[in-house]
Write a protein that holds these residues in place. Structure first.
Motif, PDB file in Angstrom:
ATOM      1  N   GLN B 105      -3.295   8.281   2.282  1.00 57.55           N
ATOM      2  CA  GLN B 105      -2.584   7.212   1.572  1.00 57.55           C
ATOM      3  C   GLN B 105      -1.081   7.517   1.491  1.00 57.55           C
ATOM      4  N   ARG B 151      -5.029   7.949  11.550  1.00 58.38           N
ATOM      5  CA  ARG B 151      -5.808   7.480  10.395  1.00 58.38           C
ATOM      6  C   ARG B 151      -4.926   6.724   9.412  1.00 58.38           C
ATOM      7  N   ARG B 154      -4.351   3.323  10.913  1.00 55.78           N
ATOM      8  CA  ARG B 154      -5.528   2.450  10.780  1.00 55.78           C
ATOM      9  C   ARG B 154      -5.626   1.904   9.368  1.00 55.78           C
ATOM     10  N   MET B 155      -5.315   2.768   8.417  1.00 56.16           N
ATOM     11  CA  MET B 155      -5.373   2.333   7.025  1.00 56.16           C
ATOM     12  C   MET B 155      -4.400   1.173   6.806  1.00 56.16           C
ATOM     13  N   GLU B 157      -3.314  -0.779   9.111  1.00 56.99           N
ATOM     14  CA  GLU B 157      -3.773  -1.925   9.901  1.00 56.99           C
ATOM     15  C   GLU B 157      -4.763  -2.767   9.098  1.00 56.99           C
ATOM     16  N   GLN B 158      -5.662  -2.046   8.407  1.00 55.25           N
ATOM     17  CA  GLN B 158      -6.637  -2.755   7.572  1.00 55.25           C
ATOM     18  C   GLN B 158      -5.964  -3.578   6.494  1.00 55.25           C
ATOM     19  N   LYS B 159      -4.835  -3.071   6.021  1.00 54.67           N
ATOM     20  CA  LYS B 159      -4.117  -3.792   4.970  1.00 54.67           C
ATOM     21  C   LYS B 159      -3.214  -4.881   5.532  1.00 54.67           C
ATOM     22  N   GLY B 160      -3.215  -4.979   6.853  1.00 55.26           N
ATOM     23  CA  GLY B 160      -2.437  -6.029   7.482  1.00 55.26           C
ATOM     24  C   GLY B 160      -0.951  -5.748   7.564  1.00 55.26           C
ATOM     25  N   LYS B 161      -0.588  -4.460   7.448  1.00 54.58           N
ATOM     26  CA  LYS B 161       0.829  -4.114   7.497  1.00 54.58           C
ATOM     27  C   LYS B 161       1.317  -3.926   8.936  1.00 54.58           C
TER      28      LYS B 161
END
Lengths: 245, 179
Positions: B105, B151, B154-155, B157-161
């Motif tokens: 994070q 990683r 990807r995190m 990416e999941q949040k759409g950033k």
């Protein structure tokens, strides 16, 4: 005719006694007055002295300890009360209370490292580091004074002597004579082995192992199996681990 | 004070019993705590991401006092970090350990800050560029571990950033940051 005891004789005797008493009282009063006067002079002198050397007393540890010695000789305890004129004059009571709090702080912070037993010298070093901002240097003598003030809390702060060194104990562990002897022995190289304890103190294996195990459980000792001779060493952080350089 | 390169070693590193696992609970806890802090600190300053248990990791032995950590001790200290969420075992056999001196994070936040500071919103970069390009020089991202970087990306990416896409070759992945 034999004269019988009369009322006159008795009265004379009583009058004489009264006279003596009066004279005696006078003498005593004069003496007390003189004494009071001397005490007042002494007190004001001491106050003057303290006022004059206030800064020295606060800043110079040697001077401070000499001042304490002088006070002790004449039966005055500047720390006895925080409300007394000493506190107002010197703030010296506060000084030791502050020190006391910092000592408790350090003892708690290092407890897990040394099992609640800390070398007075090291405590003093840590104290100086902590107080760097205050810039009033602190001696072992000051630490001892502050610790003696902590006793009223009944928290088991105590100074014990092991050999030449003084250790400050902040946990209620009872150290018996055997433990003290081991600590004393460990001061040389910082550690002991079971064999050494047996040999130097002429103890049986059981006695040596028992004492060492207790010290280990109390967190006062740490084992070290890493030496190439393969013999387990018992280290004592309170006499050998230095956190200050 | 002993030093490893420019890293200042703590005092306990020179105290022999810290190289033997302590049998008493409280003492052991403190010992593990000190080692965990040391390992994290060292990895952070030296930018080390992976520690091999069998390797000659500089912290695992101290020649000055002739002590070194047993395999068991290494495993316990690193496992302590794993349970704190500051490390992960990379294999079942506990042979290699990934050290997260910043959590994933935190790495993700780092990347976002980097994007913002450099005005890279809506731009495209390759993964390699983020790790070793001119833009990231001097930031914490420079020279970071690829697995960790992937990683974190990807995190995000999941949040759409950002969006990730494959380049011409397999090891050349691209990233498009969104505003």
């Amino acid at each position: 005719m034999r004269r019988r005891p009369g009322i006159g004789g008795l009265q004379t005797a009583a009058a004489t006694r009264d006279q003596y008493r009066l004279v005696g009282e006078n003498v005593a009063r004069i003496k007390t007055d003189l004494m009071k006067e001397q005490l007042a002079t002494f007190r004001s002198q001491l106050e003057d002295f303290a006022r004059k050397h206030k800064n020295d007393i606060r800043k110079n540890p040697t001077f401070r300890s000499q001042f304490h010695e002088m006070c002790a000789k004449v039966g005055v305890d500047p720390l006895a009360s925080n409300k007394g004129f000493w506190a107002e004059l010197l703030g010296i009571g506060d000084f030791y209370y502050e020190l006391g709090v910092q000592i408790v702080d350090i003892c708690l912070a290092t407890r897990s490292l040394n099992g609640g037993l800390i070398n007075l010298q090291e405590l003093c070093n840590l104290l100086c580091q902590k107080r760097k901002a205050a810039r009033e240097s602190v001696t072992e003598d000051d630490c001892l004074r502050a610790i003696s003030k902590l006793k009223v809390l009944g928290s088991g702060f105590e100074v014990i002597s092991v050999g030449k060194k003084k250790l400050v104990r902040s946990v209620p562990t009872e150290l018996n004579k055997d433990h003290n002897e081991i600590l004393d022995m460990a001061q040389g190289q910082g550690y002991v082995t079971v064999e050494e304890v047996k040999r130097r103190l002429s103890w049986s294996s059981g006695r040596a192992i028992d004492a060492l195990e207790t010290l280990l459980e109390e967190g006062l000792a740490m084992i070290d199996d890493g030496h190439k001779d393969g013999k387990r060493r018992y280290w004592f952080p309170c006499v050998s681990f230095v956190t200050t350089s | 004070m002993q030093k490893l390169g420019d890293f200042k070693l703590p005092h306990f590193f020179n105290y022999p019993p810290y190289f033997t696992l302590q049998p008493v609970k409280d003492t052991r806890q403190k010992q593990v705590q000190l080692w965990k802090e040391l390992i994290l600190d060292y990895c952070r300053t030296q930018k080390i991401f992976v520690i091999g248990l069998e390797d000659d990791f500089p912290l695992f032995s101290n020649s000055a006092i002739e002590r070194s950590l047993s395999h068991e001790a290494r495993d316990i200290f690193l496992s302590g970090l794993v349970s704190d969420g500051r490390a992960e075992w990379m294999d079942k056999g506990h042979k290699k350990c990934l050290i997260l001196w910043l959590r994933i994070q935190d790495w993700a936040d780092c990347i976002l800050r980097f994007v913002k500071d450099n005005g890279l919103e809506d731009s495209v970069m390759t993964v390699e560029e983020i790790r070793s390009g001119i833009e990231s020089r001097g930031t914490e991202l420079h020279g970071m571990d690829r697995t960790v970087l992937m990683r974190a990306l990807r995190m995000l990416e999941q949040k759409g950033k950002l969006a990730m896409f494959k380049g011409s070759s397999a090891d050349d992945e691209g990233v498009k940051f969104s505003a």
